[in-house]
Design a protein around this motif. Structure first.
Motif, short mmCIF file in Angstrom:
data_model
loop_
_atom_site.label_atom_id
_atom_site.label_comp_id
_atom_site.label_asym_id
_atom_site.label_seq_id
_atom_site.Cartn_x
_atom_site.Cartn_y
_atom_site.Cartn_z
N ILE A 8 -65.96 -53.51 46.81
CA ILE A 8 -65.09 -53.88 45.68
C ILE A 8 -64.78 -55.38 45.67
CG2 ILE A 8 -64.11 -51.56 45.44
CD1 ILE A 8 -61.62 -52.51 46.88
N ASN A 9 -65.09 -56.08 46.77
CA ASN A 9 -64.92 -57.53 46.79
C ASN A 9 -66.24 -58.27 46.57
OD1 ASN A 9 -62.16 -58.54 47.41
ND2 ASN A 9 -62.32 -56.98 49.01
N PHE A 10 -67.28 -57.53 46.20
CA PHE A 10 -68.60 -58.15 46.08
C PHE A 10 -68.57 -59.38 45.16
CE2 PHE A 10 -72.58 -58.66 43.71
CZ PHE A 10 -73.44 -58.92 44.76
N LYS A 11 -67.90 -59.23 44.01
CA LYS A 11 -67.92 -60.32 43.02
C LYS A 11 -67.20 -61.55 43.58
CE LYS A 11 -67.42 -60.98 38.18
NZ LYS A 11 -66.64 -60.68 37.01
N ASN A 12 -66.00 -61.32 44.16
CA ASN A 12 -65.25 -62.44 44.75
C ASN A 12 -66.10 -63.20 45.75
OD1 ASN A 12 -62.91 -61.74 43.48
ND2 ASN A 12 -62.15 -60.47 45.16
N VAL A 13 -66.69 -62.44 46.66
CA VAL A 13 -67.41 -63.09 47.77
C VAL A 13 -68.70 -63.74 47.26
CG1 VAL A 13 -68.47 -62.77 50.03
CG2 VAL A 13 -66.38 -61.55 49.46
N ALA A 14 -69.44 -63.02 46.40
CA ALA A 14 -70.72 -63.56 45.94
C ALA A 14 -70.50 -64.89 45.22
CB ALA A 14 -71.42 -62.56 45.04
N GLN A 15 -69.41 -64.99 44.46
CA GLN A 15 -69.15 -66.24 43.73
C GLN A 15 -68.75 -67.36 44.68
OE1 GLN A 15 -66.19 -65.07 40.89
NE2 GLN A 15 -67.71 -64.53 39.34
N LEU A 16 -67.90 -67.03 45.66
CA LEU A 16 -67.33 -68.08 46.50
C LEU A 16 -68.22 -68.45 47.69
CD1 LEU A 16 -63.65 -66.86 46.48
CD2 LEU A 16 -64.61 -68.84 45.31
N ALA A 17 -69.01 -67.49 48.16
CA ALA A 17 -69.77 -67.75 49.39
C ALA A 17 -71.02 -68.59 49.12
CB ALA A 17 -70.16 -66.43 50.05
N ARG A 18 -71.36 -68.80 47.87
CA ARG A 18 -72.53 -69.59 47.46
C ARG A 18 -73.79 -69.16 48.22
NH1 ARG A 18 -72.17 -74.82 48.55
NH2 ARG A 18 -70.61 -74.49 50.16
N ARG A 19 -74.01 -67.86 48.23
CA ARG A 19 -75.22 -67.34 48.87
C ARG A 19 -75.90 -66.42 47.89
NH1 ARG A 19 -71.79 -68.50 52.75
NH2 ARG A 19 -72.52 -69.11 54.83
N LYS A 20 -77.22 -66.36 47.95
CA LYS A 20 -77.93 -65.42 47.08
C LYS A 20 -78.57 -64.34 47.95
CE LYS A 20 -82.02 -66.66 45.47
NZ LYS A 20 -83.17 -67.34 44.91
N PRO A 21 -78.79 -63.14 47.37
CA PRO A 21 -79.41 -62.08 48.18
C PRO A 21 -80.75 -62.55 48.76
CG PRO A 21 -78.61 -61.21 46.09
CD PRO A 21 -78.50 -62.70 46.00
N PRO A 22 -81.10 -62.19 49.98
CA PRO A 22 -80.32 -61.34 50.86
C PRO A 22 -79.17 -62.07 51.54
CG PRO A 22 -82.36 -62.01 51.92
CD PRO A 22 -82.40 -62.58 50.54
N PHE A 23 -77.95 -61.50 51.40
CA PHE A 23 -76.81 -62.00 52.16
C PHE A 23 -75.90 -60.83 52.50
CE2 PHE A 23 -73.00 -61.79 49.55
CZ PHE A 23 -73.51 -61.60 48.28
N GLY A 24 -75.04 -61.05 53.48
CA GLY A 24 -74.22 -59.92 53.93
C GLY A 24 -72.74 -60.26 54.04
N ILE A 25 -71.93 -59.21 54.07
CA ILE A 25 -70.49 -59.34 54.28
C ILE A 25 -70.13 -58.42 55.45
CG2 ILE A 25 -68.19 -59.13 53.26
CD1 ILE A 25 -69.49 -59.34 50.49
#
Ligand code: ATP
Length: 452
Positions: A161-178
């Motif tokens: 449920i935090n995917f959007k927050n993290v994907a925007q802020l972490a400046r990483r593109k798939p493949p990436f992990g949380i």
């Protein structure tokens, strides 16, 4: 050669040395709940620290998260947990015990001597019924107007449920992990096996978001990577195996799952699960919440729902595996010695500093000053009480890999001995090099001297 370890020996050592106690003991205990004492906490923290290093510090493609234990109740509807996170249970009308329908072969009924449920003519089992494992509670001051919520049974949904927050802020593109470590809660009815299965436990979970076409390849990658992690921190290869789930075992979200299993004294059992969750979670939360959880490439504008590979490990179960693998007994000079052969980076205490004669002020002074120097860089213990042999045995039982002993010669020439827990070899080194020496030994590769 058979392994000397049994679950009873682990339980008794953990209690004797203050790793783990039964919870609420003065009130008669609460089933499947345990409290962790000093060495248990240190050991558990080391397991978590090694995981976090491997997942986050040593990589550039995974970021950390700490989400809430209590989430909006709709999270668990969308994830499928309200409808499907259940175990099939059967009750025995005769002995009034309850069993997991899929664990009948390993269960014992209430008759004495105990048999498998259903095995005696008196056993009267009900048909299996689904029993949801989530603990419910209420948020709000007033009972009637409060909201029903759940204690999370896994940490993963907090990540999705935090995917959007993290994907925007972490400046990483798939493949990436949380990655996330935290407590989870399950209303398990199968009793214990010590800390193997408890009502509350800590999980180390990582959700790895990948382009759909790469899911299978990353699934294989994470199975190898996670198996390698357990081997790196000392579990013996002969005691680890990877078991792919049969189609009828798969969870509602999974298109492929493999368990890393450890050969506990209770037999081969799951240590960690690695699942290919496909796009199930992000799609389900997108639909239920109305927020699109997808990846949009800023340059090409390509958009897709990433697939997810999830390695999900239990901190407590890992700790139990490390303890079982480390437990050893041997005879040294006619005396029995119990020793935890833990990897130095997992061991709760890294070194002990021991003046040979606890009443000798010269030795005590040198030992205290070495202790003060070492404690700045590692968790070390000072101990000057009782015979030296007894002090060594105590450190052996909590798995301390090294002991520095200060003796008469230290006063004369500023040298100390360093004793190796596993080989019992004693080496004399200059006291000025003790810190450097310890740090070198702690970071060196280590393999269990126990036979495979
Ligand atoms: P099991 O089949 O043993 O109940 P599971 O397949 O339900 O486990 P997962 O949902 O895959 O377990 O959870 C991931 C990890 O969390 C497990 O591999 C285990 O290490 C840990 N775990 C799960 N349930 C418990 C529990 N009740 N107590 C301690 N650890 C647990």
């Amino acid at each position: 050669m058979t392994d000397v370890v049994t679950m009873d020996k682990i339980v008794s050592l953990c209690r004797r040395r203050g790793f783990v106690f039964p919870s609420s003991e003065i009130y008669g205990g609460l089933g499947s709940s345990y409290d962790y004492g000093h060495y248990g906490v240190l050991l558990k923290e080391n397991v978590k620290a090694r995981w976090l290093e491997a997942m986050v510090r040593d990589r550039e493609d995974i970021v950390a998260l700490d989400s809430s234990i209590i989430l909006h109740p709709r999270v668990w509807e969308a994830s499928g947990h309200v409808s499907s996170f259940s175990d099939p249970l059967v009750d025995c009308r005769t002995c009034k015990l309850r069993f997991r329908a899929d664990h009948l072969a390993e269960s014992q009924c209430g008759k004495r001597p105990s048999k498998r449920p259903g095995e005696t003519p008196e056993c009267d089992l009900t048909p299996a019924r689904q029993f949801n494992l989530m603990f419910e509670t209420r948020v709000g001051a007033v009972e009637e107007t409060g909201t029903d919520v759940y204690l999370r049974p896994e940490t993963a949904q907090g990540i999705f449920i935090n995917f959007k927050n993290v994907a925007q802020l972490a400046r990483r593109k798939p493949p990436f992990g949380i990655a996330q470590i935290g407590k989870s809660f399950r209303n398990e009815i199968t009793p214990g096996n010590f800390i193997f299965r408890t009502l509350e436990f800590e999980m180390m979970e990582m959700e790895y978001f990948v382009p759909p076409g790469e899911a299978e390849q990353w699934y294989r990658y994470w199975i190898d990577e996670r198996r390698g992690w357990y081997l790196r921190f000392g579990l013996r290869e002969s005691h680890l195996r990877v078991r792919p789930h049969e189609a009828d075992e798969l969870s509602h979200y999974s298109s492929g799952t493999s368990d890393i299993e450890y050969l506990y004294p209770i037999g081969w059992s799951e240590l960690e699960g690695i699942a290919n969750r496909g796009d199930f979670d992000l799609s389900a939360h997108s639909e239920a919440s109305g927020t699109k959880l997808e990846w949009v490439d800023g340059v090409t504008n390509e958009r897709y729902v990433p697939h997810v590979i999830e390695p999900a490990a239990g901190v407590n179960r890992s700790m139990l595996a490390f303890l079982c693998d480390a437990y050893d007994e041997e005879e040294v000079a006619g005396r029995e010695r119990t020793v935890l052969r833990l990897h130095p980076q997992i061991a709760p205490v890294k070194a002990a500093v021991l003046p040979l004669i606890g009443k000798d002020s010269g030795m005590v002074e040198r030992a205290r000053s070495l202790f003060e120097e070492l404690r700045r860089v590692a968790l070390v213990e000072y101990d000057d009480s009782g015979q030296i042999g007894r002090r060594y045995r105590r450190q052996d039982e909590i798995g301390t890999p090294f002991a520095f002993t200060i003796d008469e010669q230290t006063i004369e020439d500023d040298t100390v001995t360093i004793r190796d827990r596993d080989s019992l070899a004693q080496e004399r080194i200059s006291i000025g090099r003790a810190k450097e020496h310890l740090l070198e030994r702690l970071s060196a590769n280590w393999r269990s001297p126990k036979p495979e």
